[in-house]
Design an enzyme around this catalytic site. Structure first.
Site, PDB file in Angstrom:
ATOM      1  N   GLU A  72      -1.462 -45.870  10.630  1.00  0.00           N
ATOM      2  CA  GLU A  72      -1.078 -46.938  11.603  1.00  0.00           C
ATOM      3  C   GLU A  72      -2.467 -48.031  11.665  1.00  0.00           C
ATOM      4  O   GLU A  72      -2.113 -49.251  11.596  1.00  0.00           O
ATOM      5  CB  GLU A  72      -1.018 -46.503  13.225  1.00  0.00           C
ATOM      6  CG  GLU A  72       0.164 -46.176  13.325  1.00  0.00           C
ATOM      7  CD  GLU A  72       0.486 -44.375  13.025  1.00  0.00           C
ATOM      8  OE1 GLU A  72      -0.480 -44.052  12.789  1.00  0.00           O
ATOM      9  OE2 GLU A  72       1.493 -43.900  13.203  1.00  0.00           O
ATOM     10  N   HIS A 121       4.530 -39.007  23.530  1.00  0.00           N
ATOM     11  CA  HIS A 121       5.605 -39.947  22.951  1.00  0.00           C
ATOM     12  C   HIS A 121       6.208 -40.703  24.252  1.00  0.00           C
ATOM     13  O   HIS A 121       7.093 -41.445  23.855  1.00  0.00           O
ATOM     14  CB  HIS A 121       6.752 -39.382  22.285  1.00  0.00           C
ATOM     15  CG  HIS A 121       6.192 -38.954  20.801  1.00  0.00           C
ATOM     16  ND1 HIS A 121       4.893 -38.230  20.610  1.00  0.00           N
ATOM     17  CD2 HIS A 121       6.791 -39.370  19.645  1.00  0.00           C
ATOM     18  CE1 HIS A 121       5.049 -38.210  19.398  1.00  0.00           C
ATOM     19  NE2 HIS A 121       6.073 -38.730  18.512  1.00  0.00           N
TER      20      HIS A 121
END
Lengths: 318, 325
Positions: B60, B129
């Site tokens: 990322e 998440h």
């Protein structure tokens, strides 16, 4: 190479040296505040590697960025003004020593989170590739950055995507006060890290401007051809502490003495004289012109206005 | 008008941008061959090719940073994160680079980039998440943050986000991808920074964004059955935030409930509450009410997760306690 080109290399290195000395003086006088990291001892790297770049190539560097800026041709007046926090500074007085920018010269900063500039640089390279341009990006970082994830992630990304980027490691053997031996357990060379990502690597004496220039020219050629990234490690040493706040007590005096024998400026000066490329008078002329230029730069910085207070809200959004 | 889902609205906006501007490209994890974790870019690779639909390594920080650099060099990247929780891995790039670079370069370097990311709880994905970090990103000057709650705004906001010359965080409520709604066939954009009054009312102002909006619709219905008229506002844009529209409404109704679906502490409604208190405090007929999710890591167990989330009963209870409505 013509005599003029040799003298140009020498002048840039001397300009950086004297600029940095002037920064140190003006820091002591309180005109420059914040963190100030000097490039003294490392001049051959910026000059040797930036001189062969084209105007449309991108440069992204770390917080010890004065040398790269000067080598790229940023004017010393606006550079000094930036360090003085003035409106006329290269970043409008909003960046400071660690955040020098000149987008017109594709000089894309001065970045102060260790290793964070490496992914950013890959983006400039990606843009060149996407637009089918043959411009390349050079990204500078120190030995300390090699343990950041961004370094490894970006080398992998650049290798997989064959990005036109030259990874340039300035190994001065200390990440702030931590020696390379203490953060790497397999010797002092870093090239194998690049090789792990199938990126060709070269190691060069970063105290020798001609050697740096030569290996960089070879790597630039390779990268510009579209074959993917390249990696150069230049070994060097900073003659001062990490920043003005650092007396560098973690280094042995002897180590500094040894490195000072390799002073890139003095040795190149001696080389030019010995080889008959330049005469003492040429060197003196350069010294004089650099001293005059810096006097002007400090004068410009001193006399420039500070940013307006309502500038505080400008430049946040386009 | 056409009826489409939020997912289809985002797809439509992305395809329009890819079709009209060669500098627009998309990158992220598994957006190409796989078609995207939430199938937003399904079929894109086949249509636009690997140069413009770029699958990235799971890195990322590297691909967010590369997006920023490419934007600064003149491209228009749309970066997809698989979850807004994964922004943490690239947070330095988002904050120190995307948001700060224009300011610290004295306005020389722009970052016209969109970061799309699913956000929010409710799907039993557990603590890592289910978070809603659009709230954190609202604190950072230099970023814009939008969060659509329906297909029409999803399309209007993806259009304006891609056109915007600044870094825009486009937070997609993961639970709303399948939500259907009417979308105007004629081209339109939704202005970033402009809230939407969904229902005009007189007695109480209800404010939220993203997947708080379906809850407020139910709350409004229930209040209506009790004879209470509510004004329902969808912020749509969290940064900049449309304080004006909310304050005007509160000054009219004299009551307000602000709903966060993120954790209550440090949520965007805390900031909005401060603004309402400052600007409309004299108009309030009672305490300014706020509901947010519990300040706990998101649990996996469905009962626990539902218990942690903001909900219609919790909102109604607060309104009963605060205003006896």
């Amino acid at each position: 190479m013509e005599k003029k080109e040799y003298l140009d290399l020498y002048r840039k290195m001397y300009l950086i040296r004297r600029f940095e000395e002037s920064c140190g003086e003006n820091y002591s006088k309180g005109f420059i505040r914040g963190f100030l990291h000097l490039y003294i001892g490392e001049e051959a790297i910026a000059v040797g590697s930036i001189t062969p770049l084209r105007e449309d190539d991108f440069i992204v560097t770390h917080y010890r960025d004065h040398g790269h800026a000067i080598a790229r041709g940023l004017e010393t007046g606006p550079l000094m003004a930036e360090l003085f926090g003035k409106k006329t500074g290269v970043s409008g007085g909003k960046g400071g020593s660690m955040h020098l920018f000149d987008a017109g010269k594709n000089f894309m900063g001065g970045h102060a989170i260790v290793g964070a500039q490496i992914p950013l640089a890959a983006g400039f390279a990606l843009a060149s590739q996407y637009q089918n341009k043959d411009s390349i990006t050079v990204v500078y970082f120190g030995d300390g950055a090699t343990n950041q994830g961004t370094f490894h992630e970006t080398m992998n990304l650049a290798s997989v995507w064959k990005l036109p980027i030259l990874f340039f490691l300035e190994n001065n053997f200390y990440g702030m006060g931590t020696s390379v031996e203490r953060i790497r357990n397999n010797g002092k060379s870093f090239g194998n890290l690049a090789e792990n990502y199938s990126i060709p690597s070269t190691i060069v004496d970063g105290m020798d401007v001609l050697a740096v220039k030569e290996v960089t020219e070879e790597s630039i050629k390779k990268v510009r051809s579209g074959s993917g990234p390249a990696f150069i490690e230049a070994t060097t040493f900073r003659f001062q502490g990490h920043s003005m706040a650092d007396p560098a007590k973690y280094r042995a005096e002897k180590e500094l003495e040894e490195w000072k024998k390799k002073d890139p400026l003095i040795n190149f000066n001696n080389y030019l004289i010995k080889e008959g490329i330049a005469a003492d008078i040429d060197i003196e002329k350069i010294s004089k012109s650099v001293d005059d230029e810096l006097e002007e730069a400090v004068k410009f910085a001193t006399e420039s206005p500070e940013p307006d207070l309502n500038d505080i809200n400008n430049d946040i959004y386009a | 008008m056409s009826e489409i889902t939020v997912r289809q609205a985002i797809q439509k906006g992305l395809m329009e941008a890819l079709d009209s501007d060669p500098n627009v490209f998309i990158m992220g994890e598994d957006i190409g061959a796989y078609g995207g974790a939430y199938a937003i870019t399904s079929g894109f690779l086949e249509k636009y090719g690997p140069e413009r639909i770029k699958d990235t390594p799971i890195s990322e920080a590297a691909f967010i940073g590369a997006g920023i650099g490419s934007a600064a060099a003149g491209l228009k990247p749309v970066v997809e994160l698989m979850s807004i929780s994964f922004s943490l891995v690239g947070f330095d790039q988002i904050v120190n680079m995307a948001a700060n670079i224009r300011y610290m370069s004295g306005g020389q370097v722009n970052v016209p980039m969109v970061i799309r990311a699913p956000t929010g709880a409710g799907m039993q994905l557990g603590a890592t998440h289910s978070q809603s970090f659009e709230t954190w990103l609202c604190e950072v000057p230099g970023l814009k943050v939008v969060a659509p709650s329906n297909p029409s705004d999803a399309l209007g906001l993806i259009r304006s986000s891609i056109k915007d010359p600044n870094p825009v965080i486009y937070a997609e409520s993961a639970g709303l991808y399948g939500l259907k709604g009417e979308v105007n066939d004629k081209y339109y954009e939704v202005e970033i920074g402009k809230a939407d009054i969904k229902i005009v009312g007189e007695d109480i102002t209800l404010v939220s964004y993203g997947h708080g909006m379906p809850m407020l619709a139910k709350v409004s219905e229930e209040l209506k059955s009790r004879g209470v008229s509510s004004e329902v506002i969808d912020l749509r844009s969290l940064s900049p935030m449309d304080y004006k529209t909310v304050n005007e409404s509160v000054q009219k109704t004299g009551r307000a409930l602000l709903l966060d679906t993120a954790r209550k502490t440090g949520g965007v409604m805390a900031e909005l509450a401060a603004s309402v208190q400052e600007s409309s405090g004299d108009y309030l007929d009672g305490p300014l009410l706020r509901v947010g999710s519990e300040d706990v890591p998101w649990p996996y167990n469905r009962k626990l997760e539902q218990h942690a989330m903001s909900s219609v009963p919790k909102i109604l209870k607060q309104i009963e306690i605060g205003y006896s409505l």
